[in-house]
Design a protein around this motif. Structure first.
Motif: not given
Length: 68
Positions: A10-20, A57-63
């Motif tokens: 999954i990929i999340g986006t934010s204008e604030k930070s990678w953590e967000d 943008r943060a790309k994560l693998d989730i299980s």
């Protein structure tokens, strides 16, 4: 009896930070994917727009547990 887990990216986006961006990705995914067990951040990047704005943008693998 053992368990089976599925892994998706999954990929999340934010204008604030990678953590967000990671938090946004997990919160959104958890609305439809139940029993998320592990989230692993695989890549962090920044998208630069023509006008100079940036998006984290943060790309994560989730299980999560696979149910029959």
């Amino acid at each position: 009896m053992g368990s089976v887990y599925k892994i998706v990216e999954i990929i999340g986006t934010s204008e604030k930070s990678w953590e967000d961006a990671a938090r946004v990705a997990l919160e959104t995914a958890s609305k439809t994917i139940k029993e998320i067990r592990i989230a692993e951040v695989n890549k962090l990047d920044i998208k630069v727009e023509k006008d100079g704005r940036i998006t984290f943008r943060a790309k994560l693998d989730i299980s999560f547990k696979y149910k029959k």
